[in-house]
Design an enzyme around this catalytic site. Structure first.
Site, PDB file in Angstrom:
ATOM      1  N   HIS A   1       0.820  -1.219   0.000  1.00  0.00           N
ATOM      2  CA  HIS A   1       0.000   0.000   0.000  1.00  0.00           C
ATOM      3  C   HIS A   1       0.852   1.267   0.000  1.00  0.00           C
ATOM      4  O   HIS A   1       0.361   2.331  -0.321  1.00  0.00           O
ATOM      5  CB  HIS A   1      -1.054  -0.022   1.116  1.00  0.00           C
ATOM      6  CG  HIS A   1      -0.585   0.344   2.494  1.00  0.00           C
ATOM      7  ND1 HIS A   1      -0.312  -0.585   3.468  1.00  0.00           N
ATOM      8  CD2 HIS A   1      -0.367   1.539   3.070  1.00  0.00           C
ATOM      9  CE1 HIS A   1       0.050   0.028   4.577  1.00  0.00           C
ATOM     10  NE2 HIS A   1       0.031   1.324   4.370  1.00  0.00           N
TER      11      HIS A   1
ATOM     12  N   ASP B   1       1.146  -7.643   2.311  1.00  0.00           N
ATOM     13  CA  ASP B   1       1.283  -6.199   2.043  1.00  0.00           C
ATOM     14  C   ASP B   1       2.751  -5.777   1.882  1.00  0.00           C
ATOM     15  O   ASP B   1       3.315  -5.110   2.742  1.00  0.00           O
ATOM     16  CB  ASP B   1       0.626  -5.427   3.197  1.00  0.00           C
ATOM     17  CG  ASP B   1       0.301  -3.994   2.823  1.00  0.00           C
ATOM     18  OD1 ASP B   1       0.821  -3.511   1.797  1.00  0.00           O
ATOM     19  OD2 ASP B   1      -0.472  -3.352   3.558  1.00  0.00           O
TER      20      ASP B   1
ATOM     21  N   SER C   1       3.916   2.228   8.509  1.00  0.00           N
ATOM     22  CA  SER C   1       3.718   1.222   7.488  1.00  0.00           C
ATOM     23  C   SER C   1       5.002   1.010   6.734  1.00  0.00           C
ATOM     24  O   SER C   1       5.657   1.966   6.332  1.00  0.00           O
ATOM     25  CB  SER C   1       2.640   1.655   6.516  1.00  0.00           C
ATOM     26  OG  SER C   1       1.414   1.302   7.028  1.00  0.00           O
TER      27      SER C   1
HETATM   28  N1  ARG Z   1      -4.697   0.699   7.400  1.00  0.00           N
HETATM   29  C1  ARG Z   1      -3.374   0.631   6.883  1.00  0.00           C
HETATM   30  C2  ARG Z   1      -2.687   2.004   6.962  1.00  0.00           C
HETATM   31  O1  ARG Z   1      -3.226   2.916   7.500  1.00  0.00           O
HETATM   32  C3  ARG Z   1      -3.335   0.035   5.510  1.00  0.00           C
HETATM   33  C4  ARG Z   1      -3.975   0.865   4.467  1.00  0.00           C
HETATM   34  C5  ARG Z   1      -4.090   0.190   3.130  1.00  0.00           C
HETATM   35  N2  ARG Z   1      -5.182   0.802   2.422  1.00  0.00           N
HETATM   36  C6  ARG Z   1      -6.406   0.256   2.270  1.00  0.00           C
HETATM   37  N3  ARG Z   1      -7.405   1.026   1.942  1.00  0.00           N
HETATM   38  N4  ARG Z   1      -6.613  -1.013   2.433  1.00  0.00           N
HETATM   39  O2  ARG Z   1      -1.972   2.459   6.143  1.00  0.00           O
HETATM   40  N1  ASP Z   2      -1.346   1.414   7.954  1.00  0.00           N
HETATM   41  C1  ASP Z   2      -0.620   2.483   8.607  1.00  0.00           C
HETATM   42  C2  ASP Z   2       0.406   3.153   7.704  1.00  0.00           C
HETATM   43  O1  ASP Z   2       0.234   3.240   6.521  1.00  0.00           O
HETATM   44  C3  ASP Z   2      -0.013   2.000   9.867  1.00  0.00           C
HETATM   45  C4  ASP Z   2      -0.917   2.230  11.032  1.00  0.00           C
HETATM   46  O2  ASP Z   2      -1.639   3.228  11.029  1.00  0.00           O
HETATM   47  O3  ASP Z   2      -0.875   1.421  11.942  1.00  0.00           O
HETATM   48  O4  ASP Z   2       1.350   3.748   8.128  1.00  0.00           O
END
Ligand code: ARG
Ligand code: ASP
Length: 718
Positions: A85, A221, A653
């Site tokens: 991502h 990921d 991330s």
């Molecule tokens: N929640 C994770 C972060 O904040 C992964 C995001 C990936 N994006 C998604 N829409 N699935 O970055």
């Molecule tokens: N998914 C998040 C990122 O892109 C990580 C998190 O918020 O825990 O940095």
């Protein structure tokens, strides 16, 4: 002082730390503050191995990836791993219906096939030093925040200029503890970073938005890039003559896997946390801001999804945008729930009562009125915060409005007497060449529907917020029928249409500026900017200055009151270390989660047949054969992800997840649903970071993609 010190030691031996696992620590202070605790938690190496000023250390292999992620080096030839991502924008930019790297994945089978990414930068932190006394040199307590800020800005400029001159590196000065401490940081930037590999989205984004922010998770990921440097191994802009960068340090990968209780740490760039805010700020976030953002994004996502479901071009065009919108939307839902579940408001109230009691017992304390100060400040500000949230999420959400904003420089130049015709023409062509990327991923139909929907919501909220008079008038003209208004705008503007815009800019002369100025979207955008400048910014600016000043005092007060506690500064997208242990959790009554997931789970989810759970037939075959080789756990399973108690946030991330010996065992990518409030308040019982098991990534590279040659450049241990 000495007495206090002994007391701290005694306390920390006999009272199990209240704040276990919470914290994003400064690498330069690890030795002083954390090393002992980390070793007690299972770390085998020293703080000096993690961060050293004198020799190469683990810090040299971790980097800022792009604008908001972390990445880490995994080979001596500049190969790096980050999240899928995090590389998503780049993977998407190289994709079209014919080369759909999002759906099919991408693997460079030779160096020649690696794809350059203009605009992508990675940065390594080279050093960090405390410059508080320099920054605050001329600051007097009697100064107001405006005077203080101006002096600080001047000092910072001096410091960064001189550091840059001495080192040739990027220098910044960052603020910690709300302005109680300041550090100067030097970064080395690399700008030739090429895409090496990415699994198909069915692996890299497995579970999609359904599983995002959730456990149990099975997302592969990760993506791979390579840093290129010039012949002297120095950073350089893209050139085909550049060669793979030879770093001082890269991570050793361990195939050992993890057991419950194992030590882990996360080294990376957490973006923003706000653990020390007053009650009013938490209330504003949970009761005012989050609900507005959530409901507006619900609507935007509905529209994008409706189109994407029936149109592949739009699905690809909007994939990255959709993911971005959905990610914030879901996190805010979880955050509000989490704060409510843990009784966050009551906790802050109780803390503030104690704080006030302590403050009033301190003779002549500057802390006595600080909480009252927040109350006076926030009560009227809620109205403006709502207005600002609508402005951002509804007023500026249509892409064509943001496009129109990009015409401002051209308009200004055209109207300036002293700019030459040639310069104006150049500006027009420069603008044109920057728009390819916009139009490649733009759908008039989607944007039109979004603008209609956002205008409706904006106007409907009119009684509880300040809305631009321009917007109310616009909609009133058509008796509240936003759709008619919007259709009319799309009919009379050239901006949404690539050919018209390019024709216009190709033949641009300064007197054609009238056409831009008359354009309905330009007028809309201009009205938004004016509204922001004349109505929002004065209030926000004033609020921010007053709030900054109170927060600096409140932070100092909290540290003074709890002088036996080690405080970590709120995250500010600078390098930090979080540490903890591998651990499952109880999400609800009798709902106990194990700490890892496996490939079997991917098949289970896939069998349910939902859109987000498509299993690649090749992956299924590998699972049927159970030929996991060296990537299998000692249990025989192929593990996909695991969770631990490291305190992480957005920006973490892609961060390396390291074992007690500093070897790479995973790549961080998310947090568990029940713990998404950790940016505001950390709850050790449910806050978990989610990491990709590095063995799953290697398995995909080697067995699924047939890119085993990449493993040869890595250092892999049992
Ligand atoms: N929640 C994770 C972060 O904040 C992964 C995001 C990936 N994006 C998604 N829409 N699935 O970055
Ligand atoms: N998914 C998040 C990122 O892109 C990580 C998190 O918020 O825990 O940095």
């Amino acid at each position: 002082m000495r007495r206090l010190f002994t007391l701290t030691i005694i306390l920390s031996i006999f009272i199990p730390s209240l704040f276990a696992d919470e914290g994003m620590w400064l690498p330069i202070l690890l030795q002083k503050i954390n090393e002992k605790k980390m070793q007690e938690a299972g770390m085998k190496i020293t703080a000096e191995d993690i961060y050293s000023i004198n020799k190469s250390s683990l810090k040299d292999a971790v980097m800022i990836f792009g604008g908001g992620c972390t990445g880490e080096l995994i080979s001596g030839e500049g190969l790096l791993i980050t999240n899928h991502h995090c590389g998503y924008g780049e993977i998407q930019a190289h994709s079209s219906v014919d080369h759909d790297y999002l759906s099919d994945g991408f693997w460079a089978m030779s160096r020649e096939e690696e794809l350059p990414n203009p605009g992508l930068t990675v940065s390594f932190m080279k050093s960090m030093e405390d410059v508080t006394s320099l920054v605050l040199k001329d600051v007097k307590p009697s100064m107001n925040q405006k005077e203080r800020d101006a002096l600080i800005r001047k000092q910072i400029k001096m410091i960064t200029d001189s550091l840059h001159k001495q080192s040739g590196l990027e220098a910044v000065v960052e603020k910690y503890y709300y302005g109680n401490q300041w550090f100067a940081i030097l970064y080395q930037d690399f700008k030739d970073v090429r895409l090496v590999g990415a699994p198909p989205s069915s692996i890299g984004k497995f579970g999609g938005d359904t599983d995002n922010w959730m456990w149990p998770r099975h997302t592969g990921d990760f993506s791979l890039f390579r840093i290129y440097a010039d012949k002297d191994n120095k950073p350089a802009v893209y050139s085909k003559d550049n060669v793979p960068y030879k770093p001082e340090r890269f991570y050793t990968i361990s195939l050992k896997g993890v057991n419950e209780g194992d030590f882990t740490m996360v080294y990376g760039y957490p973006g923003r946390t706000e653990e020390y805010l007053p009650l009013q700020a938490i209330r504003m976030q949970v009761d005012e801001v989050n609900p507005i953002r959530i409901s507006l994004r619900d609507k935007r996502l509905d529209i994008m999804n409706r189109y994407a479901a029936v149109n592949d071009t739009i699905r690809i065009q909007y994939a990255a945008k959709n993911a971005g919108v959905a990610n914030g939307w879901k996190k805010w839902i979880g955050e509000s729930k989490g704060i409510n579940r843990m009784g966050g408001v009551a906790k802050k109230e109780a803390f503030e009562a104690r704080f006030n009691e302590w403050a009033s017992s301190q003779a002549g304390s500057q802390y006595k009125d600080v909480l009252m100060g927040f109350k006076t400040l926030y009560d009227p500000y809620n109205y403006w915060k709502r207005s600002e949230t609508y402005f951002q999420e509804a007023g500026l959400s249509a892409e064509v409005i943001r496009l129109a904003l990009r015409f401002r420089a051209l308009v200004q130049m055209s109207n300036q007497k002293d700019s030459t015709d040639a310069a104006v023409k150049r500006e027009a062509l420069k603008l044109k060449s920057s728009l390819d990327e916009f139009y490649k991923d733009y759908s008039v139909a989607v944007d039109r529907d979004i603008l209609v929907s956002m205008l409706n919501s904006y106007v409907a909220a009119g009684s509880s917020i300040r809305i631009p008079a321009y917007i109310s008038n616009l909609v009133a003209k058509e008796n509240g029928e936003s759709r008619n208004v919007v259709l009319e705008m799309f009919n009379s503007s050239f901006m949404p249409y690539k050919e018209k815009t390019y024709e216009f800019l190709d033949n641009y002369k300064r007197k054609r500026v009238k056409k831009i100025e008359k354009d309905p979207f330009y007028q809309f955008a201009k009205a938004m900017v004016d509204f922001s400048i004349t109505e929002l910014q004065p209030v926000t600016g004033k609020f921010n200055r007053a709030n900054d000043s109170l927060m600096r005092i409140y932070m100092a007060g909290q540290m003074e009151m709890q002088s036996d506690r080690n405080f970590y500064p709120d995250a500010n997208f600078t390098l930090r270390v979080a540490y903890g242990n591998v651990k499952g959790y109880t999400a609800a009554d009798a709902k106990n989660y194990r700490y890892y997931t496996t490939l079997d789970g991917i098949m289970e989810k896939g069998d349910a047949g939902a859109y987000d759970y498509i299993v690649d037939p090749k992956l299924r075959q590998l699972w049927v054969n159970k030929d996991y080789g060296q990537f299998a756990d000692k249990t025989g399973e192929l593990r996909t992800c695991f969770i631990a108690t490291n305190h992480t946030t957005g920006g973490n991330s892609g961060s390396p997840v390291l074992d007690g010996e500093g070897r790479l065992i995973g790549v961080n990518f998310d947090r568990c649903w029940e713990g998404t409030m950790s940016d505001l308040m950390y709850d050790p019982t449910v806050c978990r970071n989610i990491a990709l098991d590095i063995r799953y990534a290697l398995f995909i590279i080697d067995r699924f993609a047939g890119a085993g040659h990449l493993l040869k450049e890595m250092r892999i241990e049992q």
